[in-house]
Design a protein around this motif. Structure first.
Motif, PDB file in Angstrom:
ATOM      1  N   PRO A   1      -9.218  -3.405   5.304  1.00  0.00           N
ATOM      2  CA  PRO A   1     -10.018  -3.423   4.079  1.00  0.00           C
ATOM      3  C   PRO A   1      -9.693  -2.250   3.164  1.00  0.00           C
ATOM      4  O   PRO A   1     -10.572  -1.469   2.773  1.00  0.00           O
ATOM      5  N   ARG A   2      -8.419  -2.118   2.816  1.00  0.00           N
ATOM      6  CA  ARG A   2      -7.976  -1.117   1.859  1.00  0.00           C
ATOM      7  C   ARG A   2      -7.304  -1.835   0.688  1.00  0.00           C
ATOM      8  O   ARG A   2      -6.774  -2.930   0.858  1.00  0.00           O
ATOM      9  N   PRO A   3      -7.282  -1.230  -0.495  1.00  0.00           N
ATOM     10  CA  PRO A   3      -6.760  -1.934  -1.672  1.00  0.00           C
ATOM     11  C   PRO A   3      -5.346  -2.483  -1.516  1.00  0.00           C
ATOM     12  O   PRO A   3      -5.083  -3.642  -1.879  1.00  0.00           O
ATOM     13  N   GLU A   4      -4.411  -1.676  -0.989  1.00  0.00           N
ATOM     14  CA  GLU A   4      -3.024  -2.143  -0.906  1.00  0.00           C
ATOM     15  C   GLU A   4      -2.856  -3.332   0.037  1.00  0.00           C
ATOM     16  O   GLU A   4      -2.274  -4.355  -0.362  1.00  0.00           O
ATOM     17  N   PRO A   5      -3.351  -3.271   1.305  1.00  0.00           N
ATOM     18  CA  PRO A   5      -3.227  -4.452   2.168  1.00  0.00           C
ATOM     19  C   PRO A   5      -3.956  -5.673   1.614  1.00  0.00           C
ATOM     20  O   PRO A   5      -3.472  -6.801   1.756  1.00  0.00           O
ATOM     21  N   VAL A   6      -5.110  -5.476   0.987  1.00  0.00           N
ATOM     22  CA  VAL A   6      -5.847  -6.605   0.419  1.00  0.00           C
ATOM     23  C   VAL A   6      -5.024  -7.261  -0.687  1.00  0.00           C
ATOM     24  O   VAL A   6      -4.939  -8.495  -0.770  1.00  0.00           O
ATOM     25  N   ALA A   7      -4.400  -6.445  -1.540  1.00  0.00           N
ATOM     26  CA  ALA A   7      -3.561  -6.992  -2.608  1.00  0.00           C
ATOM     27  C   ALA A   7      -2.363  -7.749  -2.024  1.00  0.00           C
ATOM     28  O   ALA A   7      -1.996  -8.832  -2.510  1.00  0.00           O
ATOM     29  N   GLN A   8      -1.754  -7.194  -0.970  1.00  0.00           N
ATOM     30  CA  GLN A   8      -0.619  -7.870  -0.333  1.00  0.00           C
ATOM     31  C   GLN A   8      -1.053  -9.184   0.302  1.00  0.00           C
ATOM     32  O   GLN A   8      -0.366 -10.210   0.162  1.00  0.00           O
ATOM     33  N   ALA A   9      -2.184  -9.175   0.999  1.00  0.00           N
ATOM     34  CA  ALA A   9      -2.685 -10.397   1.632  1.00  0.00           C
ATOM     35  C   ALA A   9      -3.025 -11.446   0.588  1.00  0.00           C
ATOM     36  O   ALA A   9      -2.763 -12.645   0.781  1.00  0.00           O
ATOM     37  N   THR A  10      -3.588 -11.010  -0.521  1.00  0.00           N
ATOM     38  CA  THR A  10      -3.941 -11.941  -1.596  1.00  0.00           C
ATOM     39  C   THR A  10      -2.690 -12.607  -2.164  1.00  0.00           C
ATOM     40  O   THR A  10      -2.696 -13.807  -2.466  1.00  0.00           O
ATOM     41  N   ARG A  11      -1.611 -11.842  -2.295  1.00  0.00           N
ATOM     42  CA  ARG A  11      -0.357 -12.412  -2.794  1.00  0.00           C
ATOM     43  C   ARG A  11       0.207 -13.435  -1.811  1.00  0.00           C
ATOM     44  O   ARG A  11       0.726 -14.486  -2.211  1.00  0.00           O
ATOM     45  N   ILE A  12       0.113 -13.135  -0.519  1.00  0.00           N
ATOM     46  CA  ILE A  12       0.615 -14.081   0.481  1.00  0.00           C
ATOM     47  C   ILE A  12      -0.204 -15.361   0.459  1.00  0.00           C
ATOM     48  O   ILE A  12       0.340 -16.472   0.530  1.00  0.00           O
ATOM     49  N   VAL A  13      -1.514 -15.235   0.340  1.00  0.00           N
ATOM     50  CA  VAL A  13      -2.371 -16.426   0.250  1.00  0.00           C
ATOM     51  C   VAL A  13      -2.004 -17.256  -0.967  1.00  0.00           C
ATOM     52  O   VAL A  13      -1.922 -18.495  -0.890  1.00  0.00           O
ATOM     53  N   ALA A  14      -1.756 -16.606  -2.101  1.00  0.00           N
ATOM     54  CA  ALA A  14      -1.354 -17.342  -3.300  1.00  0.00           C
ATOM     55  C   ALA A  14      -0.038 -18.078  -3.077  1.00  0.00           C
ATOM     56  O   ALA A  14       0.144 -19.230  -3.519  1.00  0.00           O
ATOM     57  N   GLU A  15       0.868 -17.433  -2.373  1.00  0.00           N
ATOM     58  CA  GLU A  15       2.152 -18.068  -2.032  1.00  0.00           C
ATOM     59  C   GLU A  15       1.935 -19.296  -1.149  1.00  0.00           C
ATOM     60  O   GLU A  15       2.516 -20.366  -1.389  1.00  0.00           O
ATOM     61  N   LEU A  16       1.094 -19.166  -0.135  1.00  0.00           N
ATOM     62  CA  LEU A  16       0.870 -20.261   0.805  1.00  0.00           C
ATOM     63  C   LEU A  16       0.132 -21.420   0.146  1.00  0.00           C
ATOM     64  O   LEU A  16       0.505 -22.583   0.318  1.00  0.00           O
ATOM     65  N   THR A  17      -0.919 -21.099  -0.599  1.00  0.00           N
ATOM     66  CA  THR A  17      -1.669 -22.176  -1.255  1.00  0.00           C
ATOM     67  C   THR A  17      -0.839 -22.830  -2.353  1.00  0.00           C
ATOM     68  O   THR A  17      -0.971 -24.028  -2.607  1.00  0.00           O
ATOM     69  N   GLY A  18       0.036 -22.045  -2.989  1.00  0.00           N
ATOM     70  CA  GLY A  18       0.935 -22.615  -3.995  1.00  0.00           C
ATOM     71  C   GLY A  18       1.893 -23.621  -3.406  1.00  0.00           C
ATOM     72  O   GLY A  18       2.371 -24.522  -4.089  1.00  0.00           O
ATOM     73  N   GLY A  19       2.161 -23.463  -2.099  1.00  0.00           N
ATOM     74  CA  GLY A  19       3.034 -24.407  -1.396  1.00  0.00           C
ATOM     75  C   GLY A  19       2.276 -25.548  -0.759  1.00  0.00           C
ATOM     76  O   GLY A  19       2.872 -26.345  -0.017  1.00  0.00           O
ATOM     77  N   GLY A  20       0.976 -25.622  -0.999  1.00  0.00           N
ATOM     78  CA  GLY A  20       0.182 -26.738  -0.497  1.00  0.00           C
ATOM     79  C   GLY A  20      -0.605 -26.463   0.766  1.00  0.00           C
ATOM     80  O   GLY A  20      -1.300 -27.352   1.271  1.00  0.00           O
ATOM     81  N   ALA A  21      -0.533 -25.236   1.289  1.00  0.00           N
ATOM     82  CA  ALA A  21      -1.262 -24.910   2.518  1.00  0.00           C
ATOM     83  C   ALA A  21      -2.687 -24.486   2.200  1.00  0.00           C
ATOM     84  O   ALA A  21      -3.016 -24.130   1.057  1.00  0.00           O
ATOM     85  N   ARG A  22      -3.532 -24.503   3.214  1.00  0.00           N
ATOM     86  CA  ARG A  22      -4.872 -23.942   3.112  1.00  0.00           C
ATOM     87  C   ARG A  22      -4.809 -22.526   3.695  1.00  0.00           C
ATOM     88  O   ARG A  22      -4.348 -22.331   4.820  1.00  0.00           O
TER      89      ARG A  22
END
Length: 258
Positions: free
Chosen positions: A41-62
């Motif tokens: 729960p720190r800004p940098e890891p949260v931002a990185q995780a958010t980007r990965i989620v955007a990548e995955l959901t952009g590819g059709g994943a949940r």
């Protein structure tokens, strides 16, 4: 077209904002799983995780990002509730997150030692326990812990608390496999070798020097990357490994026992 190996499965991968955890999250999503990308729960890891989620959901994943302090038992429980509410019951737990400070063993404080053990070992136990009500009702439940080749090699000076925690995870894996076997839940561990991740780049930027030192110990004459490890996690989470539990699988380019 064949059915994805992890279709309809829900996975939590800790330490998934970068490195091996991020590669596993991507591999799971590619195989049809819904993925909770867990991070500090720190800004940098949260931002990185958010980007990965955007990548995955952009590819059709949940996928969702979950920020959780693995040293806090209450935070672990809350994260499991959050995942259950947003993605459904959990089928796969990957305990990849790790605190890995480096210091002279004589200078390590009790507080620093306890933090490493709480995140790396106690956190793995508590996450498996929190997810147990889901796991024991899953048709393909799997807990995968991440240890380290340094448990076998002794590593290098300055990593005493980290190596101790990773050795404890081997014992946790074997004991928990016995505990959860009657419920049909499999528990295994992956033991990566020297994997070139963002963490290594930050702490050892001279790739050539590291390459020579690492490959002299391996059977394979090349560096390992996070993507080289991810397939083992897919296998251990899939029905293909339905009769494998309590095992530690080395993915180290032939370092240990070579």
């Amino acid at each position: 077209m064949s059915r994805p190996r992890l279709a309809d499965q829900v996975a939590i991968v800790t330490g998934a904002s970068r490195g091996i955890g991020a590669a596993v999250a991507r591999a799971y999503a590619a195989e049809g799983a819904s993925v909770a990308v867990a991070c500090e729960p720190r800004p940098e890891p949260v931002a990185q995780a958010t980007r990965i989620v955007a990548e995955l959901t952009g590819g059709g994943a949940r996928a969702i990002a979950v920020a959780s302090d693995l040293a806090d038992p209450a935070a672990i429980d809350r994260s499991v509730v959050e995942i259950r509410d947003q993605l459904g019951p959990i089928d796969i737990v990957v305990n990849n997150a790790a605190a890995s400070p480096r210091s002279d063993w004589r200078a390590t404080t009790v507080e620093e030692w306890d933090h490493v053990q709480h995140v790396n070992t106690r956190g793995a136990w508590l996450l498996a326990r929190a997810a147990y009500p889901d796991l024991c009702h899953s048709e393909n439940a799997s807990v995968i812990n991440v240890t380290s080749v340094m448990v076998e090699t002794g590593g290098s000076p300055g990593a005493l608390s980290y190596i101790t925690s990773k050795a404890a995870l081997v014992g946790l894996t074997r004991a928990l496999a016995r505990e959860l076997g009657p419920d049909g839940v499999r528990v295994n561990a992956v033991m990566p070798g020297a994997i070139r991740t963002e963490y290594e780049v930050a702490h050892a930027p001279d790739a050539t020097e590291i390459l020579e030192r690492v490959t002299s110990r391996q059977a394979l004459d090349r560096r390992g990357y996070a993507e080289d490890v991810a397939g083992t996690f897919v296998f251990l989470a899939s029905p293909e490994s339905s009769f494998i539990t309590g095992q530690v699988i080395n993915v180290d380019g032939g370092w240990v026992h070579y």
